[in-house]
Design a protein around this motif. Structure first.
Motif, mmCIF file in Angstrom:
data_model
loop_
_atom_site.group_PDB
_atom_site.id
_atom_site.type_symbol
_atom_site.label_atom_id
_atom_site.label_comp_id
_atom_site.label_asym_id
_atom_site.label_seq_id
_atom_site.Cartn_x
_atom_site.Cartn_y
_atom_site.Cartn_z
ATOM 1 N N ASP A 3 0.838 -1.191 0.000
ATOM 2 C CA ASP A 3 0.000 0.000 0.000
ATOM 3 C C ASP A 3 0.873 1.242 0.000
ATOM 4 N N PRO A 4 0.430 2.328 -0.690
ATOM 5 C CA PRO A 4 1.228 3.547 -0.748
ATOM 6 C C PRO A 4 1.476 4.163 0.617
ATOM 7 N N ILE A 5 0.504 4.104 1.493
ATOM 8 C CA ILE A 5 0.653 4.669 2.830
ATOM 9 C C ILE A 5 0.256 3.587 3.823
ATOM 10 N N MET A 6 1.126 3.301 4.765
ATOM 11 C CA MET A 6 0.855 2.266 5.757
ATOM 12 C C MET A 6 -0.136 2.799 6.782
ATOM 13 N N GLU A 7 -1.062 1.962 7.191
ATOM 14 C CA GLU A 7 -2.067 2.361 8.160
ATOM 15 C C GLU A 7 -1.944 1.496 9.398
ATOM 16 N N SER A 8 -2.228 2.101 10.538
ATOM 17 C CA SER A 8 -2.169 1.363 11.794
ATOM 18 C C SER A 8 -3.534 0.762 12.110
ATOM 19 N N GLY A 9 -3.591 -0.088 13.098
ATOM 20 C CA GLY A 9 -4.816 -0.771 13.484
ATOM 21 C C GLY A 9 -5.995 0.140 13.777
ATOM 22 N N PRO A 10 -5.867 1.168 14.661
ATOM 23 C CA PRO A 10 -7.021 1.998 14.977
ATOM 24 C C PRO A 10 -7.595 2.738 13.775
ATOM 25 N N SER A 11 -6.748 3.195 12.839
ATOM 26 C CA SER A 11 -7.293 3.918 11.696
ATOM 27 C C SER A 11 -8.053 2.978 10.770
ATOM 28 N N LEU A 12 -7.634 1.723 10.697
ATOM 29 C CA LEU A 12 -8.351 0.764 9.868
ATOM 30 C C LEU A 12 -9.733 0.461 10.430
ATOM 31 N N THR A 13 -9.848 0.297 11.734
ATOM 32 C CA THR A 13 -11.140 -0.037 12.318
ATOM 33 C C THR A 13 -12.094 1.150 12.264
ATOM 34 N N ALA A 14 -11.590 2.363 12.317
ATOM 35 C CA ALA A 14 -12.456 3.541 12.230
ATOM 36 C C ALA A 14 -13.050 3.665 10.836
ATOM 37 N N LYS A 15 -12.299 3.273 9.830
ATOM 38 C CA LYS A 15 -12.760 3.370 8.452
ATOM 39 C C LYS A 15 -13.681 2.215 8.080
ATOM 40 N N GLY A 16 -13.602 1.133 8.809
ATOM 41 C CA GLY A 16 -14.369 -0.057 8.464
ATOM 42 C C GLY A 16 -13.541 -0.948 7.544
ATOM 43 N N ASN A 17 -14.173 -1.948 6.994
ATOM 44 C CA ASN A 17 -13.483 -2.879 6.103
ATOM 45 C C ASN A 17 -13.273 -2.266 4.730
ATOM 46 N N LEU A 18 -12.167 -2.613 4.093
ATOM 47 C CA LEU A 18 -11.891 -2.182 2.733
ATOM 48 C C LEU A 18 -12.825 -2.937 1.797
ATOM 49 N N VAL A 19 -13.593 -2.187 0.998
ATOM 50 C CA VAL A 19 -14.568 -2.804 0.107
ATOM 51 C C VAL A 19 -14.067 -2.792 -1.335
ATOM 52 N N PHE A 20 -13.526 -1.650 -1.781
ATOM 53 C CA PHE A 20 -12.993 -1.520 -3.138
ATOM 54 C C PHE A 20 -11.628 -0.861 -3.076
ATOM 55 N N LYS A 21 -10.759 -1.277 -3.978
ATOM 56 C CA LYS A 21 -9.458 -0.635 -4.129
ATOM 57 C C LYS A 21 -9.227 -0.506 -5.627
ATOM 58 N N GLU A 22 -9.092 0.713 -6.111
ATOM 59 C CA GLU A 22 -8.941 0.972 -7.537
ATOM 60 C C GLU A 22 -7.758 1.887 -7.783
ATOM 61 N N THR A 23 -7.244 1.847 -8.997
ATOM 62 C CA THR A 23 -6.163 2.723 -9.436
ATOM 63 C C THR A 23 -6.618 3.400 -10.708
ATOM 64 N N THR A 24 -6.335 4.695 -10.824
ATOM 65 C CA THR A 24 -6.643 5.380 -12.067
ATOM 66 C C THR A 24 -5.931 4.668 -13.204
ATOM 67 N N ARG A 25 -6.617 4.538 -14.312
ATOM 68 C CA ARG A 25 -6.043 3.854 -15.467
ATOM 69 C C ARG A 25 -5.902 4.840 -16.611
ATOM 70 N N LEU A 26 -5.002 4.523 -17.531
ATOM 71 C CA LEU A 26 -4.882 5.353 -18.720
ATOM 72 C C LEU A 26 -6.197 5.301 -19.467
ATOM 73 N N ARG A 27 -6.631 6.437 -19.962
ATOM 74 C CA ARG A 27 -7.919 6.497 -20.641
ATOM 75 C C ARG A 27 -7.965 5.484 -21.785
ATOM 76 N N PHE A 28 -6.905 5.387 -22.529
ATOM 77 C CA PHE A 28 -6.866 4.427 -23.621
ATOM 78 C C PHE A 28 -5.985 3.253 -23.197
ATOM 79 N N PHE A 29 -6.386 2.077 -23.519
ATOM 80 C CA PHE A 29 -5.724 0.816 -23.205
ATOM 81 C C PHE A 29 -6.076 0.292 -21.818
ATOM 82 N N GLY A 30 -6.663 1.085 -20.918
ATOM 83 C CA GLY A 30 -7.086 0.612 -19.609
ATOM 84 C C GLY A 30 -5.963 0.125 -18.716
ATOM 85 N N ILE A 31 -4.741 0.582 -18.957
ATOM 86 C CA ILE A 31 -3.571 0.158 -18.175
ATOM 87 C C ILE A 31 -3.515 0.964 -16.879
#
Length: 162
Positions: A3-31
């Motif tokens: 992960d780009p930024i490491m998170e500690s235990g309390p910050s993870l529980t405050a946010k809840g469970n990770l449901v989606f993780k996405e990365t911006t893709r190039l408009r063409f080719f979907g890379i």
């Protein structure tokens, strides 16, 4: 990949469970273009931008008032979408865009339903005027009722429901 930024235990529980993780893709080719990451938790939307210097922006889901999805012809060809979240009172501004991501429809539907669920859990009413009834108030129709009280805890004052 870590992960780009490491998170500690309390910050993870405050946010809840990770449901989606996405990365911006190039408009063409979907890379994947790894300079913008989106993490969608049960209670938070996190946007992480940058390669060497990272900028992390969090938004509570209960602040999202509406969600819009756009798909240009180029995005449709490569299965990408741009989601715009209209946000009430956030330091990020009045909207957050998740650009060129996969699974756009599922993410849009999740954000819309989960933002409402978060508002109900927090007993937060969005920026809607719930006291408007055909241009005037009908409070005199309910004698003896305490105006503005929400006894059933659904987020709407009981005197406005009939």
């Amino acid at each position: 990949m870590a992960d780009p930024i490491m998170e500690s235990g309390p910050s993870l529980t405050a946010k809840g469970n990770l449901v989606f993780k996405e990365t911006t893709r190039l408009r063409f080719f979907g890379i994947p273009w790894p300079f913008t990451h989106y993490q969608i938790y049960e209670n938070d939307l996190v946007v992480i931008k940058g390669l060497l210097n990272l900028d992390e922006d969090d938004c509570y889901l209960y602040k999202i008032a509406d969600v819009n999805i756009k798909r240009t012809l180029g995005q449709r060809i490569f299965g990408l979408s741009t989601i715009t979240c209209f946000v009430a009172s956030d330091a990020s501004g009045d909207k957050i865009e998740l650009k060129n991501i996969k699974h756009g429809k599922e993410i849009k539907d999740f954000l819309l339903s989960q933002s409402e669920a978060c508002r109900l859990r927090r007993r937060t009413v969005a920026t809607q005027n719930l006291s408007y009834h055909d241009g005037h108030h009908h409070m005199d129709e309910y004698p003896g009722m305490d105006h503005g009280v929400d006894l059933n805890h659904d987020g709407i004052p009981d005197d406005l429901q009939h």
